[in-house]
Scaffold this motif. Structure first.
Motif, PDB file in Angstrom:
ATOM      1  N   GLN A   1       0.840  -1.206   0.000  1.00  0.00           N
ATOM      2  CA  GLN A   1       0.000   0.000   0.000  1.00  0.00           C
ATOM      3  C   GLN A   1       0.873   1.252   0.000  1.00  0.00           C
ATOM      4  O   GLN A   1       0.593   2.221  -0.714  1.00  0.00           O
ATOM      5  CB  GLN A   1      -0.921  -0.024   1.238  1.00  0.00           C
ATOM      6  N   ALA A   2       1.951   1.207   0.773  1.00  0.00           N
ATOM      7  CA  ALA A   2       2.862   2.362   0.817  1.00  0.00           C
ATOM      8  C   ALA A   2       3.416   2.625  -0.577  1.00  0.00           C
ATOM      9  O   ALA A   2       3.539   3.782  -1.010  1.00  0.00           O
ATOM     10  CB  ALA A   2       3.989   2.104   1.810  1.00  0.00           C
ATOM     11  N   GLY A   3       3.723   1.544  -1.306  1.00  0.00           N
ATOM     12  CA  GLY A   3       4.206   1.704  -2.684  1.00  0.00           C
ATOM     13  C   GLY A   3       3.172   2.408  -3.545  1.00  0.00           C
ATOM     14  O   GLY A   3       3.481   3.348  -4.283  1.00  0.00           O
ATOM     15  N   SER A   4       1.922   1.986  -3.440  1.00  0.00           N
ATOM     16  CA  SER A   4       0.856   2.617  -4.228  1.00  0.00           C
ATOM     17  C   SER A   4       0.733   4.099  -3.897  1.00  0.00           C
ATOM     18  O   SER A   4       0.557   4.941  -4.776  1.00  0.00           O
ATOM     19  CB  SER A   4      -0.496   1.966  -3.918  1.00  0.00           C
ATOM     20  N   LEU A   5       0.816   4.392  -2.610  1.00  0.00           N
ATOM     21  CA  LEU A   5       0.563   5.775  -2.190  1.00  0.00           C
ATOM     22  C   LEU A   5       1.657   6.740  -2.624  1.00  0.00           C
ATOM     23  O   LEU A   5       1.420   7.939  -2.720  1.00  0.00           O
ATOM     24  CB  LEU A   5       0.350   5.825  -0.672  1.00  0.00           C
ATOM     25  N   VAL A   6       2.848   6.221  -2.872  1.00  0.00           N
ATOM     26  CA  VAL A   6       3.902   7.130  -3.358  1.00  0.00           C
ATOM     27  C   VAL A   6       4.096   6.998  -4.864  1.00  0.00           C
ATOM     28  O   VAL A   6       5.063   7.501  -5.418  1.00  0.00           O
ATOM     29  CB  VAL A   6       5.246   6.900  -2.614  1.00  0.00           C
ATOM     30  N   SER A   7       3.164   6.360  -5.539  1.00  0.00           N
ATOM     31  CA  SER A   7       3.247   6.252  -7.008  1.00  0.00           C
ATOM     32  C   SER A   7       2.870   7.589  -7.642  1.00  0.00           C
ATOM     33  O   SER A   7       2.494   8.528  -6.938  1.00  0.00           O
ATOM     34  CB  SER A   7       2.293   5.163  -7.490  1.00  0.00           C
ATOM     35  N   SER A   8       2.906   7.657  -8.959  1.00  0.00           N
ATOM     36  CA  SER A   8       2.644   8.928  -9.639  1.00  0.00           C
ATOM     37  C   SER A   8       1.245   9.460  -9.352  1.00  0.00           C
ATOM     38  O   SER A   8       1.005  10.655  -9.422  1.00  0.00           O
ATOM     39  CB  SER A   8       2.832   8.751 -11.144  1.00  0.00           C
ATOM     40  N   ASN A   9       0.294   8.560  -9.033  1.00  0.00           N
ATOM     41  CA  ASN A   9      -1.061   9.064  -8.767  1.00  0.00           C
ATOM     42  C   ASN A   9      -1.530   8.812  -7.332  1.00  0.00           C
ATOM     43  O   ASN A   9      -2.556   9.350  -6.919  1.00  0.00           O
ATOM     44  CB  ASN A   9      -2.065   8.460  -9.756  1.00  0.00           C
ATOM     45  N   GLY A  10      -0.848   7.967  -6.604  1.00  0.00           N
ATOM     46  CA  GLY A  10      -1.202   7.751  -5.194  1.00  0.00           C
ATOM     47  C   GLY A  10      -2.562   7.102  -4.965  1.00  0.00           C
ATOM     48  O   GLY A  10      -3.100   7.160  -3.857  1.00  0.00           O
ATOM     49  N   ILE A  11      -3.111   6.474  -5.996  1.00  0.00           N
ATOM     50  CA  ILE A  11      -4.405   5.799  -5.796  1.00  0.00           C
ATOM     51  C   ILE A  11      -4.176   4.543  -4.963  1.00  0.00           C
ATOM     52  O   ILE A  11      -3.276   3.754  -5.260  1.00  0.00           O
ATOM     53  CB  ILE A  11      -5.042   5.463  -7.164  1.00  0.00           C
ATOM     54  N   PRO A  12      -4.966   4.360  -3.907  1.00  0.00           N
ATOM     55  CA  PRO A  12      -4.707   3.222  -3.018  1.00  0.00           C
ATOM     56  C   PRO A  12      -4.953   1.875  -3.689  1.00  0.00           C
ATOM     57  O   PRO A  12      -5.763   1.746  -4.600  1.00  0.00           O
ATOM     58  CB  PRO A  12      -5.661   3.441  -1.849  1.00  0.00           C
ATOM     59  N   LEU A  13      -4.246   0.908  -3.168  1.00  0.00           N
ATOM     60  CA  LEU A  13      -4.326  -0.477  -3.629  1.00  0.00           C
ATOM     61  C   LEU A  13      -5.541  -1.167  -3.015  1.00  0.00           C
ATOM     62  O   LEU A  13      -5.864  -0.939  -1.853  1.00  0.00           O
ATOM     63  CB  LEU A  13      -3.045  -1.181  -3.160  1.00  0.00           C
ATOM     64  N   LEU A  14      -6.148  -2.041  -3.804  1.00  0.00           N
ATOM     65  CA  LEU A  14      -7.226  -2.896  -3.298  1.00  0.00           C
ATOM     66  C   LEU A  14      -6.665  -4.306  -3.273  1.00  0.00           C
ATOM     67  O   LEU A  14      -6.423  -4.907  -4.317  1.00  0.00           O
ATOM     68  CB  LEU A  14      -8.424  -2.807  -4.253  1.00  0.00           C
ATOM     69  N   TYR A  15      -6.441  -4.849  -2.080  1.00  0.00           N
ATOM     70  CA  TYR A  15      -5.772  -6.154  -1.965  1.00  0.00           C
ATOM     71  C   TYR A  15      -6.809  -7.275  -1.979  1.00  0.00           C
ATOM     72  O   TYR A  15      -7.710  -7.311  -1.137  1.00  0.00           O
ATOM     73  CB  TYR A  15      -4.952  -6.186  -0.664  1.00  0.00           C
ATOM     74  N   GLY A  16      -6.696  -8.193  -2.941  1.00  0.00           N
ATOM     75  CA  GLY A  16      -7.719  -9.229  -3.121  1.00  0.00           C
ATOM     76  C   GLY A  16      -7.281 -10.615  -2.687  1.00  0.00           C
ATOM     77  O   GLY A  16      -6.112 -10.986  -2.838  1.00  0.00           O
ATOM     78  N   GLN A  17      -8.192 -11.384  -2.150  1.00  0.00           N
ATOM     79  CA  GLN A  17      -7.870 -12.742  -1.689  1.00  0.00           C
ATOM     80  C   GLN A  17      -9.129 -13.599  -1.576  1.00  0.00           C
ATOM     81  O   GLN A  17     -10.234 -13.099  -1.616  1.00  0.00           O
ATOM     82  CB  GLN A  17      -7.172 -12.678  -0.338  1.00  0.00           C
ATOM     83  N   ASP A  18      -8.898 -14.901  -1.429  1.00  0.00           N
ATOM     84  CA  ASP A  18     -10.003 -15.857  -1.380  1.00  0.00           C
ATOM     85  C   ASP A  18     -10.255 -16.337   0.045  1.00  0.00           C
ATOM     86  O   ASP A  18      -9.830 -17.431   0.424  1.00  0.00           O
ATOM     87  CB  ASP A  18      -9.653 -17.103  -2.209  1.00  0.00           C
ATOM     88  N   ALA A  19     -10.919 -15.533   0.853  1.00  0.00           N
ATOM     89  CA  ALA A  19     -11.303 -16.033   2.197  1.00  0.00           C
ATOM     90  C   ALA A  19     -12.631 -16.755   2.014  1.00  0.00           C
ATOM     91  O   ALA A  19     -13.689 -16.224   2.329  1.00  0.00           O
ATOM     92  CB  ALA A  19     -11.423 -14.888   3.183  1.00  0.00           C
ATOM     93  N   VAL A  20     -12.576 -17.979   1.493  1.00  0.00           N
ATOM     94  CA  VAL A  20     -13.836 -18.640   1.152  1.00  0.00           C
ATOM     95  C   VAL A  20     -14.449 -19.394   2.326  1.00  0.00           C
ATOM     96  O   VAL A  20     -15.622 -19.737   2.304  1.00  0.00           O
ATOM     97  CB  VAL A  20     -13.699 -19.569  -0.080  1.00  0.00           C
ATOM     98  N   HIS A  21     -13.653 -19.671   3.359  1.00  0.00           N
ATOM     99  CA  HIS A  21     -14.250 -20.238   4.582  1.00  0.00           C
ATOM    100  C   HIS A  21     -13.404 -19.810   5.787  1.00  0.00           C
ATOM    101  O   HIS A  21     -12.802 -20.614   6.468  1.00  0.00           O
ATOM    102  CB  HIS A  21     -14.448 -21.753   4.505  1.00  0.00           C
ATOM    103  N   GLY A  22     -13.457 -18.501   6.007  1.00  0.00           N
ATOM    104  CA  GLY A  22     -12.563 -17.908   6.996  1.00  0.00           C
ATOM    105  C   GLY A  22     -11.374 -17.341   6.252  1.00  0.00           C
ATOM    106  O   GLY A  22     -11.266 -17.495   5.029  1.00  0.00           O
ATOM    107  N   VAL A  23     -10.507 -16.651   6.982  1.00  0.00           N
ATOM    108  CA  VAL A  23      -9.304 -16.137   6.323  1.00  0.00           C
ATOM    109  C   VAL A  23      -8.358 -17.328   6.216  1.00  0.00           C
ATOM    110  O   VAL A  23      -7.422 -17.490   7.006  1.00  0.00           O
ATOM    111  CB  VAL A  23      -8.703 -14.942   7.084  1.00  0.00           C
ATOM    112  N   ASN A  24      -8.660 -18.150   5.230  1.00  0.00           N
ATOM    113  CA  ASN A  24      -8.046 -19.473   5.163  1.00  0.00           C
ATOM    114  C   ASN A  24      -6.605 -19.462   4.667  1.00  0.00           C
ATOM    115  O   ASN A  24      -6.010 -20.515   4.501  1.00  0.00           O
ATOM    116  CB  ASN A  24      -8.913 -20.416   4.323  1.00  0.00           C
ATOM    117  N   PHE A  25      -6.072 -18.268   4.424  1.00  0.00           N
ATOM    118  CA  PHE A  25      -4.653 -18.199   4.075  1.00  0.00           C
ATOM    119  C   PHE A  25      -3.839 -17.532   5.175  1.00  0.00           C
ATOM    120  O   PHE A  25      -2.699 -17.134   4.941  1.00  0.00           O
ATOM    121  CB  PHE A  25      -4.452 -17.516   2.720  1.00  0.00           C
TER     122      PHE A  25
END
Ligand code: BGC
Length: 647
Positions: free
Chosen positions: A138-162
């Motif tokens: 996220q820190a990387g995104s925020l100091v990029s040329s546009n600073g648009i925040p990152l949306l972090y995606g994952q498959d918590a299909v039965h709890g935060v299973n990772f």
């Protein structure tokens, strides 16, 4: 390069290292390993880092962000923000690389719209490691040329299973059998709390597939074969997640679960029996499935994932008719994400053609874990030469930015101000998971009773009896999951309770003698025969032979069945499986049978509670049960939806 079962490779090397070097470890992901710098900094930080130190790191990143002019989007609309972006920046927002391919510095340089969480390893990272890792990106995104925040995606299909240490809920197939809308909402609240406490804000769930054929490897990801059962559960679960601020992503649009046996995808040189195949269905079926999505859109889900499969011969990733229906007729204002590399299986002759086809069909973000840079370039070229209109790109990026903005990421990119209903891995979450597991047990036969008599000597037998991984199934810590048997008897889920452990915990209170020594079998009153399936995900679970002693049955099922038969004692059989496995050859030898599906980390305790009569058997079949593969083909159902053998 594909994620997938790296475990056999990894466990020999990484596990020995990780187990000897203790709890938290850097994940060793073979050739898919992320940059070493991330592993080193993150893991070292985590083992020593307190929450305060983590916050300081976060503040530093924010300071960098604030000091860079041009990032103040606070009074701007998504459309106004999009108007400030270059074509390159817009294209970057439209791709989702996998975490193992990018580093925080890449986010600073390119600022991809999202990162897909995927590490196929065990043990998994813990909560603190995930938070600090995602914050680095996220820190990387925020100091990029546009600073648009990152949306972090994952498959918590039965709890935060990772995330290691996190409660693992029963899989959807159990939730359908429990069919308890209120408790499913609570599950959403608990999982939502765990998600927000690991900073993995975007969840690729719920899966609203309606598995029609138990031979499909994703049957356990389906609540039911019936849209009427799926809809209220999926809505309740989504509302629970939404209540915690999660970005929800129902999948896989549309008619997932209807692909016909034998039509599986193979154009990418991977043979699949059913998975990603062709759903040949009537308009009525399509409308029933559209209604699931309408209910979810109405409940406020922000994103939707497209199905790998085809609908009546047309790949869903290029099915503009239905994708555009979401946006133009069903009031969906969020964005559409493609599934893992799936645009590559569209009908175009080249990747260029397929990128153009899928984006022009209405897909807004491409989950292209490996070739995201190439896809970005294709998008840029296609706009420059008129193959994709700038309006289409602006629509996609506006939708992406709107979702990020409404999720609060522009104001609180590190999720520091988020208040969840429960702390990570709370006792309440474990209680909800256990209760759902209890409610999901479905008696299939009850001639010999469903509880163990006080005073009895119980011979606990079979490969599922004392295996924590079997109870969890796929999509747990790794893509395909793993059994304790796979790792030489070590516990895949140290926090979980196996069936044997659950029984031992209650033995004194309920006056049971638990016996496992085969030499003592003849001294016992009853056999508890615990059979199970191996763990699998997606097409690795497609099966020609659905027998409990078939290809996907656990090693040891047959031996245990034979031993029980030889002993000729009253037998209660427990089936731990992702679907209604075929038991026709054996059921006459068993007095009672209980289908447990994949009940999660609390499954052993739940099963033990039911066996001693601490809870009732209230689960019912949410999918038909067949006696043979031939019956699946001719629709000759043995036990119908709604069935239970409990009185
Ligand atoms: C699955 C999706 C999943 C995605 C990301 C795909 O192969 O079909 O359900 O969300 O991988 O892991």
């Amino acid at each position: 390069m594909k994620k997938r079962k790296l475990l056999s490779l990894l466990l020999t090397s990484s596990m020995l290292f990780s187990l000897t070097s203790c709890a938290t470890k850097a994940l060793e992901t073979s050739e898919e390993t992320p940059a070493e710098s991330i592993e080193e900094t993150t893991v070292e930080e985590t083992t020593t880092q307190s929450k305060t130190e983590e916050t300081e790191a976060t503040e530093e990143a924010e300071t960098t962000k604030v000091s860079n002019p041009g990032y103040d989007y606070s009074s701007m609309t998504p459309e106004e923000i999009v108007a400030t972006l270059t074509l390159e920046e817009k294209a970057a927002q439209m791709v989702e690389p996998a975490i193992y391919n990018v580093e925080p510095e890449d986010m600073e340089e390119f600022n991809y719209g999202s990162i897909l969480s995927h590490y196929d390893d065990w043990p998994q990272w813990d909560q603190e490691t995930w938070v600090s890792t995602i914050n680095d990106y996220q820190a990387g995104s925020l100091v990029s040329s546009n600073g648009i925040p990152l949306l972090y995606g994952q498959d918590a299909v039965h709890g935060v299973n990772f995330a290691s240490g996190c409660v693992i809920f029963p899989h959807n197939v159990n939730i359908g059998a429990a069919n308890d809308v209120e408790l499913t909402y609570e599950m959403g609240v608990c999982v939502g709390s765990d998600i927000m406490n690991t900073n993995m804000i975007w969840n690729f769930a719920p899966c609203v597939a309606a598995s029609q054929d138990p031979r499909w490897g994703r049957t356990y990801e389906s609540y039911s074969s019936e849209p009427s059962i799926i809809t209220p559960l999926a809505v309740a679960y989504s509302e629970g997640l939404l209540s915690q601020g999660v970005v929800v992503c129902p999948k896989h649009f549309i008619c997932d679960g209807y692909a016909l046996y034998g039509t599986g995808e193979y154009s990418d040189n991977t043979y699949r029996l059913i998975d990603r195949g062709d759903a040949i269905v009537s308009d009525d079926v399509i409308n029933e499935n559209l209604a699931i999505y309408q209910a979810l859109i109405d409940s406020g889900v922000q994103t939707i994932m497209i199905s790998h499969s085809s609908l009546n011969g047309i790949k869903m990733h290029e099915n503009a008719k239905y994708i555009m229906m979401l946006k133009n007729e069903m009031g969906f204002e969020g964005f559409i994400i493609s599934d893992w590399n799936s645009i590559q299986n569209c009908s175009g002759a080249t990747l260029e053609e397929n990128v153009i086809l899928s984006i022009n069909s209405g897909i807004d973000m491409l989950m292209q874990p490996d070739n995201y840079d190439l896809c970005m370039q294709i998008i840029i070229d296609a706009v420059n030469n008129g193959d994709i209109s700038e309006e289409r790109i602006d629509d996609a990026v506006t939708r992406i930015i709107r979702v990020k903005m409404e999720a609060g990421l522009f104001d609180d990119p590190y999720l520091e101000n988020v208040e969840t209903s429960y702390e990570f891995n709370s006792d309440y979450s474990r209680e909800v998971a256990r209760k759902l597991a209890e409610e999901s047990l479905v008696p299939l036969k009850a001639d010999g009773g469903l509880t163990l008599e006080p005073g009895s000597r119980v011979f606990v037998l079979g490969p599922a009896a004392d295996d924590s991984g079997v109870l969890l199934g796929g999509w747990t810590y790794s893509w395909t999951g793993l059994t304790d048997q796979d790792i030489w008897g070590m516990k895949v889920c140290p926090e979980g309770t196996t069936i044997l452990e659950g029984l031992k915990d209650l033995a004194d209170e309920y006056e049971l003698e638990i016996v496992t020594n085969k030499n003592e079998i003849d001294t016992c009153d009853v056999i508890l025969l615990c059979l199970g399936e191996q763990t699998y995900a997606e097409w690795t679970g497609d099966a020609e032979d659905l027998s409990i002693t078939g290809d996907l049955g656990l090693d040891g099922n047959l031996d245990a069945i034979e031993l029980a038969k030889e002993a000729n004692l009253p037998t209660i059989t427990l089936l731990v499986a992702g679907r209604n496995v075929i038991i026709e050859d054996y059921i006459n030898d068993w007095d009672s049978v209980i289908m447990c599906y994949l009940p999660g980390s609390e499954g052993g305790a739940a099963i033990a509670n039911a066996l001693v009569g601490k809870c009732e058997y209230t689960g019912t079949l949410a999918m038909p049960y067949y006696k043979s593969e031939a019956d699946i083909d001719n629709g000759n159902v043995w036990l119908p939806v709604g069935f239970t053998a409990a009185k």
